[in-house]
Design a protein around this motif. Structure first.
Motif, PDB file in Angstrom:
ATOM      1  N   UNK A   1       0.785  -1.159   0.003  1.00 44.23           N
ATOM      2  CA  UNK A   1       0.002   0.182  -0.274  1.00 44.23           C
ATOM      3  C   UNK A   1       0.917   1.221   0.106  1.00 44.23           C
ATOM      4  N   UNK A   2       0.247   2.392  -0.314  1.00 41.70           N
ATOM      5  CA  UNK A   2       1.114   3.720  -0.660  1.00 41.70           C
ATOM      6  C   UNK A   2       0.286   4.703   0.439  1.00 41.70           C
ATOM      7  N   UNK A   3       1.260   5.438   1.129  1.00 40.41           N
ATOM      8  CA  UNK A   3       0.495   6.558   1.968  1.00 40.41           C
ATOM      9  C   UNK A   3       1.281   7.828   1.709  1.00 40.41           C
ATOM     10  N   UNK A   4       0.885   8.752   2.475  1.00 39.65           N
ATOM     11  CA  UNK A   4       1.589  10.231   2.372  1.00 39.65           C
ATOM     12  C   UNK A   4       3.007  10.050   2.447  1.00 39.65           C
ATOM     13  N   UNK A   5       3.741  10.539   1.799  1.00 32.65           N
ATOM     14  CA  UNK A   5       5.187  10.665   2.083  1.00 32.65           C
ATOM     15  C   UNK A   5       6.047   9.535   1.047  1.00 32.65           C
ATOM     16  N   UNK A   6       5.275   8.430   0.860  1.00 28.28           N
ATOM     17  CA  UNK A   6       6.111   7.392  -0.203  1.00 28.28           C
ATOM     18  C   UNK A   6       6.220   8.134  -1.404  1.00 28.28           C
ATOM     19  N   UNK A   7       7.410   7.513  -1.993  1.00 19.27           N
ATOM     20  CA  UNK A   7       7.832   7.935  -3.296  1.00 19.27           C
ATOM     21  C   UNK A   7       8.312   6.742  -4.207  1.00 19.27           C
ATOM     22  N   UNK A   8       8.508   7.037  -5.649  1.00 20.55           N
ATOM     23  CA  UNK A   8       8.981   6.125  -6.393  1.00 20.55           C
ATOM     24  C   UNK A   8       8.079   5.802  -7.756  1.00 20.55           C
ATOM     25  N   UNK A   9       8.579   5.168  -8.316  1.00 18.27           N
ATOM     26  CA  UNK A   9       7.778   4.482  -9.703  1.00 18.27           C
ATOM     27  C   UNK A   9       6.436   4.051  -9.100  1.00 18.27           C
ATOM     28  N   UNK A  10       6.233   3.111  -8.259  1.00 22.35           N
ATOM     29  CA  UNK A  10       5.057   2.656  -8.105  1.00 22.35           C
ATOM     30  C   UNK A  10       3.888   3.900  -7.736  1.00 22.35           C
ATOM     31  N   UNK A  11       4.535   4.861  -7.034  1.00 21.80           N
ATOM     32  CA  UNK A  11       3.404   6.035  -6.874  1.00 21.80           C
ATOM     33  C   UNK A  11       3.044   6.711  -8.023  1.00 21.80           C
ATOM     34  N   UNK A  12       4.297   6.868  -8.958  1.00 12.32           N
ATOM     35  CA  UNK A  12       4.140   7.337 -10.202  1.00 12.32           C
ATOM     36  C   UNK A  12       2.803   6.607 -11.004  1.00 12.32           C
ATOM     37  N   UNK A  13       2.966   5.289 -11.032  1.00  9.51           N
ATOM     38  CA  UNK A  13       2.204   4.410 -11.653  1.00  9.51           C
ATOM     39  C   UNK A  13       0.728   4.419 -11.239  1.00  9.51           C
ATOM     40  N   UNK A  14       0.489   4.659  -9.883  1.00  8.47           N
ATOM     41  CA  UNK A  14      -0.680   4.923  -9.121  1.00  8.47           C
ATOM     42  C   UNK A  14      -1.291   6.440  -9.736  1.00  8.47           C
ATOM     43  N   UNK A  15      -0.432   7.319  -9.666  1.00  7.02           N
ATOM     44  CA  UNK A  15      -0.990   8.723  -9.851  1.00  7.02           C
ATOM     45  C   UNK A  15      -1.383   8.856 -11.474  1.00  7.02           C
ATOM     46  N   UNK A  16      -0.601   8.014 -12.170  1.00 11.95           N
ATOM     47  CA  UNK A  16      -0.975   7.897 -13.686  1.00 11.95           C
ATOM     48  C   UNK A  16      -2.378   7.118 -13.929  1.00 11.95           C
ATOM     49  N   UNK A  17      -2.541   6.077 -13.064  1.00 21.63           N
ATOM     50  CA  UNK A  17      -3.942   5.228 -13.334  1.00 21.63           C
ATOM     51  C   UNK A  17      -5.068   6.225 -12.942  1.00 21.63           C
ATOM     52  N   UNK A  18      -4.793   7.038 -11.868  1.00 19.58           N
ATOM     53  CA  UNK A  18      -5.804   7.956 -11.334  1.00 19.58           C
ATOM     54  C   UNK A  18      -6.183   8.795 -12.322  1.00 19.58           C
ATOM     55  N   UNK A  19      -5.232   9.487 -12.819  1.00 20.21           N
ATOM     56  CA  UNK A  19      -5.143  10.486 -14.209  1.00 20.21           C
ATOM     57  C   UNK A  19      -6.012   9.918 -15.415  1.00 20.21           C
ATOM     58  N   UNK A  20      -5.610   8.518 -15.825  1.00 19.87           N
ATOM     59  CA  UNK A  20      -6.280   8.163 -16.716  1.00 19.87           C
ATOM     60  C   UNK A  20      -7.631   7.669 -16.385  1.00 19.87           C
ATOM     61  N   UNK A  21      -8.041   7.626 -15.398  1.00 19.38           N
ATOM     62  CA  UNK A  21      -9.527   7.310 -14.899  1.00 19.38           C
ATOM     63  C   UNK A  21     -10.310   8.591 -14.963  1.00 19.38           C
ATOM     64  N   UNK A  22      -9.425   9.904 -14.787  1.00 17.47           N
ATOM     65  CA  UNK A  22     -10.171  11.072 -15.129  1.00 17.47           C
ATOM     66  C   UNK A  22      -9.888  12.069 -13.828  1.00 17.47           C
ATOM     67  N   UNK A  23      -9.142  11.691 -12.876  1.00 21.66           N
ATOM     68  CA  UNK A  23      -8.882  12.548 -11.657  1.00 21.66           C
ATOM     69  C   UNK A  23      -7.830  13.433 -12.250  1.00 21.66           C
ATOM     70  N   UNK A  24      -7.798  14.847 -11.933  1.00 20.61           N
ATOM     71  CA  UNK A  24      -7.099  15.876 -12.169  1.00 20.61           C
ATOM     72  C   UNK A  24      -5.843  15.739 -11.021  1.00 20.61           C
ATOM     73  N   UNK A  25      -4.713  14.969 -11.568  1.00 22.64           N
ATOM     74  CA  UNK A  25      -3.506  14.915 -10.625  1.00 22.64           C
ATOM     75  C   UNK A  25      -2.514  14.865 -11.270  1.00 22.64           C
ATOM     76  N   UNK A  26      -1.424  15.630 -10.819  1.00 20.43           N
ATOM     77  CA  UNK A  26      -0.054  15.650 -11.464  1.00 20.43           C
ATOM     78  C   UNK A  26       0.769  14.582 -11.027  1.00 20.43           C
ATOM     79  N   UNK A  27       1.498  14.080 -12.036  1.00 19.46           N
ATOM     80  CA  UNK A  27       2.215  12.853 -11.786  1.00 19.46           C
ATOM     81  C   UNK A  27       3.537  13.336 -11.100  1.00 19.46           C
ATOM     82  N   UNK A  28       4.031  12.991  -9.908  1.00 19.54           N
ATOM     83  CA  UNK A  28       5.074  13.628  -9.224  1.00 19.54           C
ATOM     84  C   UNK A  28       5.935  12.435  -8.859  1.00 19.54           C
ATOM     85  N   UNK A  29       5.358  11.418  -8.347  1.00 20.23           N
ATOM     86  CA  UNK A  29       6.290  10.255  -7.844  1.00 20.23           C
ATOM     87  C   UNK A  29       6.181  10.271  -6.317  1.00 20.23           C
ATOM     88  N   UNK A  30       5.446  11.309  -5.869  1.00 14.63           N
ATOM     89  CA  UNK A  30       5.260  11.500  -4.204  1.00 14.63           C
ATOM     90  C   UNK A  30       3.899  11.334  -3.987  1.00 14.63           C
TER      91      UNK A  30
END
Length: 75
Positions: free
Chosen positions: A1-30
């Motif tokens: 699981x991921x929570x605030x403060x985690x970083x890295x490629x898996x977090x980028x992938x999560x952010x990308x999936x949320x963006x792909x689903x339609x959420x307005x979220x920058x892919x930062x890796x954090x």
């Protein structure tokens, strides 16, 4: 699981999936405050039995399944 403060490629992938689903979220890796807010909103809508802003296995699986069930591009 991921929570605030985690970083890295898996977090980028999560952010990308949320963006792909339609959420307005920058892919930062954090896993920052905006990411936590989006995960909380996603959970409130799609998995209300546990809304905590932590991207656990259930949250990620639900997101992945929703993306996979979308119709593909016509062509």
């Amino acid at each position: 699981f991921f929570s605030r403060g985690d970083r890295g490629t898996p977090v980028e992938a999560l952010q990308a999936m949320l963006g792909l689903y339609g959420y307005d979220l920058r892919i930062t890796g954090t896993f920052d405050e905006p990411t936590e807010r989006v995960v909380t909103a996603f959970q409130r809508h799609f998995r209300p039995e546990r809304v905590d802003g932590v991207a656990d296995a259930s949250t990620i699986t639900t997101l992945r399944d929703l993306i996979a069930s979308r119709p593909g591009p016509m062509g």
